[in-house]
Design a protein around this motif. Structure first.
Motif, short mmCIF file in Angstrom:
data_model
loop_
_atom_site.label_atom_id
_atom_site.label_comp_id
_atom_site.label_asym_id
_atom_site.label_seq_id
_atom_site.Cartn_x
_atom_site.Cartn_y
_atom_site.Cartn_z
N GLY A 155 79.82 39.91 33.74
CA GLY A 155 78.55 39.03 33.07
C GLY A 155 77.52 40.00 32.82
O GLY A 155 76.54 39.65 32.46
N ILE A 156 77.90 41.32 33.11
CA ILE A 156 76.80 42.29 32.96
C ILE A 156 76.89 42.89 31.59
O ILE A 156 77.86 43.48 31.27
CB ILE A 156 77.06 43.51 34.11
CG1 ILE A 156 76.83 42.86 35.49
CG2 ILE A 156 76.18 44.56 33.84
CD1 ILE A 156 77.24 43.84 36.56
N LYS A 157 75.72 42.92 30.95
CA LYS A 157 75.81 43.26 29.43
C LYS A 157 74.93 44.63 29.24
O LYS A 157 74.79 45.13 28.08
CB LYS A 157 75.29 42.36 28.54
CG LYS A 157 75.95 41.02 28.48
CD LYS A 157 75.67 40.31 27.30
CE LYS A 157 76.61 39.02 26.99
NZ LYS A 157 76.20 38.23 26.12
N GLN A 158 74.53 45.20 30.19
CA GLN A 158 74.16 46.68 30.39
C GLN A 158 75.04 47.72 30.54
O GLN A 158 75.86 47.85 31.72
CB GLN A 158 72.92 46.85 31.32
CG GLN A 158 71.45 46.22 30.94
CD GLN A 158 70.58 46.82 31.81
OE1 GLN A 158 69.91 47.47 31.12
NE2 GLN A 158 70.27 46.39 33.02
N VAL A 159 75.42 48.48 29.67
CA VAL A 159 76.62 49.20 29.60
C VAL A 159 76.34 50.84 29.25
O VAL A 159 75.80 51.04 28.12
CB VAL A 159 77.85 48.72 28.59
CG1 VAL A 159 78.98 49.62 29.01
CG2 VAL A 159 78.11 47.41 28.98
N ALA A 160 76.64 51.80 30.21
CA ALA A 160 76.22 53.33 29.92
C ALA A 160 77.64 54.03 30.08
O ALA A 160 78.68 53.68 30.51
CB ALA A 160 75.50 53.77 31.07
N ILE A 161 77.43 54.88 29.32
CA ILE A 161 78.70 55.75 29.32
C ILE A 161 78.35 57.41 29.82
O ILE A 161 76.94 57.69 29.75
CB ILE A 161 79.41 56.38 28.06
CG1 ILE A 161 78.46 56.60 26.94
CG2 ILE A 161 79.94 54.81 27.40
CD1 ILE A 161 79.10 56.99 25.55
N ASP A 206 66.18 55.52 27.00
CA ASP A 206 65.81 54.34 28.05
C ASP A 206 66.69 54.60 29.44
O ASP A 206 67.79 55.09 29.37
CB ASP A 206 66.04 52.95 27.63
CG ASP A 206 65.23 52.62 26.52
OD1 ASP A 206 64.05 53.05 26.42
OD2 ASP A 206 65.40 51.70 25.53
N LYS A 207 66.23 53.95 30.39
CA LYS A 207 67.02 54.12 31.75
C LYS A 207 67.63 52.56 31.91
O LYS A 207 66.78 51.70 32.03
CB LYS A 207 66.13 54.54 32.89
CG LYS A 207 65.56 55.80 32.75
CD LYS A 207 64.65 56.04 33.99
CE LYS A 207 64.04 57.63 33.63
NZ LYS A 207 63.02 57.94 34.69
N PRO A 208 68.77 52.27 32.26
CA PRO A 208 69.32 51.03 32.67
C PRO A 208 68.78 50.49 34.04
O PRO A 208 68.22 51.27 34.85
CB PRO A 208 71.03 51.36 32.87
CG PRO A 208 71.09 52.97 33.26
CD PRO A 208 69.82 53.57 32.60
N GLU A 209 68.96 49.10 34.15
CA GLU A 209 68.45 48.38 35.14
C GLU A 209 69.77 48.01 35.81
O GLU A 209 70.77 47.82 35.41
CB GLU A 209 67.76 47.22 34.80
CG GLU A 209 66.30 47.62 33.99
CD GLU A 209 65.39 46.34 33.45
OE1 GLU A 209 65.95 45.38 33.72
OE2 GLU A 209 64.57 46.60 32.93
N PHE A 210 69.54 48.04 37.20
CA PHE A 210 70.57 47.42 38.12
C PHE A 210 70.70 45.94 38.19
O PHE A 210 69.75 45.47 37.99
CB PHE A 210 70.31 47.98 39.55
CG PHE A 210 70.17 49.47 39.71
CD1 PHE A 210 71.16 50.43 39.49
CD2 PHE A 210 69.02 50.07 40.09
CE1 PHE A 210 71.05 51.86 39.40
CE2 PHE A 210 68.81 51.41 40.24
CZ PHE A 210 69.87 52.36 39.88
N PRO A 211 72.01 45.37 38.05
CA PRO A 211 73.13 46.32 37.98
C PRO A 211 73.65 46.70 36.81
O PRO A 211 73.21 45.80 35.66
CB PRO A 211 74.25 45.29 38.81
CG PRO A 211 73.82 44.00 38.22
CD PRO A 211 71.94 44.23 38.19
N PHE A 212 74.33 47.60 36.61
CA PHE A 212 74.80 48.07 35.02
C PHE A 212 76.50 48.49 35.33
O PHE A 212 76.61 48.77 36.38
CB PHE A 212 73.79 48.81 34.36
CG PHE A 212 73.92 50.24 34.97
CD1 PHE A 212 74.69 51.41 34.42
CD2 PHE A 212 72.99 50.73 35.70
CE1 PHE A 212 74.71 52.31 34.82
CE2 PHE A 212 72.93 51.82 36.50
CZ PHE A 212 73.75 52.69 35.99
N LEU A 213 76.88 48.49 34.00
CA LEU A 213 78.38 48.90 34.01
C LEU A 213 78.35 50.53 33.44
O LEU A 213 77.64 50.65 32.57
CB LEU A 213 79.17 48.10 33.27
CG LEU A 213 79.60 46.74 33.42
CD1 LEU A 213 80.39 45.95 32.55
CD2 LEU A 213 80.21 46.64 35.05
#
Length: 340
Positions: A268-274, A130-137
């Motif tokens: 408050g952002i719960k989308q997190v990528a490494i 999947d691709k993250p949605e903006f905004p993400f960490l």
């Protein structure tokens, strides 16, 4: 023209890997990497040797990337290359070739920030990812960087936490060196950690305020710990390698996850990528997946080939810049240090 594909040739030469990739829009057609084994005997990357090896490798690597993609040079829409950060001699090999080829073909030149590329690698089209949605960490973790970045859009990024001294990859590699493991030692620590008890030995986590990191004190703590125990038992490392590695890795993962939890709480952002080389570590990947059920996050873990330095990640940034006509001329300069 509507419906016309964009073909990006991307070149990555920031450190000791010479890489080239071809992307059709956001889909990777080829991703070729020539690794340099010459540095292993020195226990780290030797800049002069790296730049010489890039000069030897860059033409055949690009040739293979074009062949694997089934693309002729005349079909290319633009050339993307790593502007920085990185080793200056290595960067210059890639940028010089990119400038020359873009001039010869009469197509746009696109300079790419290597750290942005690690973050935006998640936008390469890959089945099952999947691709993250903006905004993400995004947490970028490598041998040279440890950062937490708030990503508002493709080119609007804010560093909200970073290391005050050493990067996490260096902490892994230096710990491995203390244990007598060969360079690069980080993957070996991960390998032994899988067989050990992560709570066999306790290491104190550094107390760093806010979202910043520090790993220099942990490295010193590990050094003194090993020296003390080896003095008492010369076979201590050999007898306890798996438990030592598991304990070191457990401590480092806890440091990273504590900061990520704080970042999620503050933003408050719960989308997190490494991203970055250390995101290949199995323990970190496992902790990220666990966070989905523990904390309700949506996590994004890159495909293994996009973790270490590669050109596909340069290409996806090049594609997004191409769409926005963010082009450079031949005066664009390589930079050993560059901000997001």
């Amino acid at each position: 023209m509507p419906g016309k594909h964009v073909y990006i040739l991307a070149i990555e030469s920031s450190c000791d890997d010479t890489a080239a990739a071809v992307l059709q829009d956001s889909k990777m057609l080829s991703n070729v990497v020539a690794r340099q084994g010459v540095h292993e005997q020195y226990g780290g990357v030797v800049p002069e040797l790296a730049s010489r090896a890039h000069q030897q490798n860059i033409v055949p690597v690009i040739d293979v990337a074009l062949q694997k993609a089934g693309i002729e040079k005349s079909q290319l829409s633009a050339i993307a290359f790593t502007q920085g950060p990185g080793l200056m001699g290595s960067l210059l090999v890639g940028s010089s070739f990119a400038k020359s080829l873009s001039l010869a073909l009469g197509i746009p030149l696109i300079a790419v920030n290597h750290m942005q590329a690690h973050i935006l690698a998640h936008f390469i089209d890959e089945e099952g990812f999947d691709k993250p949605e903006f905004p993400f960490l995004a947490m970028t973790i490598s041998g040279g960087h440890t950062q937490i970045v708030k990503v508002n859009s493709f080119f609007d990024m804010e560093v909200i936490g970073e290391t005050t001294d050493d990067a996490v990859g260096e902490a892994f590699d230096k710990s491995a060196k203390i244990l007598g493991l060969p360079y690069p030692g980080g993957p070996l620590v991960d390998k032994y950690a899988k067989e050990g008890n992560p709570k066999a030995y306790a290491f104190t986590k550094p107390k760093v305020p806010g979202l910043d990191f520090s790993f220099s004190g942990l490295k010193t703590q590990i050094l003194y710990f090993v020296q003390k125990n080896v003095a008492e038992n010369p076979d201590f490392i050999k007898d306890n390698m798996a438990d030592i590695c598991a304990s070191i890795q457990h401590t480092i993962i806890n440091i990273l996850m504590d900061k990520l939890k704080l970042a999620v709480k503050e933003t408050g952002i719960k989308q997190v990528a490494i991203g970055g080389g250390v995101s290949a570590n199995s323990g970190i990947r496992g902790a990220m997946k666990d966070a989905e059920t523990k904390y309700g996050w949506k996590t994004f873990i890159p495909k293994f080939e996009y973790t270490t330095d590669n050109a596909a990640m340069i290409g996806i940034v090049g594609y997004q810049k191409y769409l926005q006509e963010m082009f450079n001329d031949a005066s664009v300069a390589s930079k050993a240090r560059i901000e997001l």
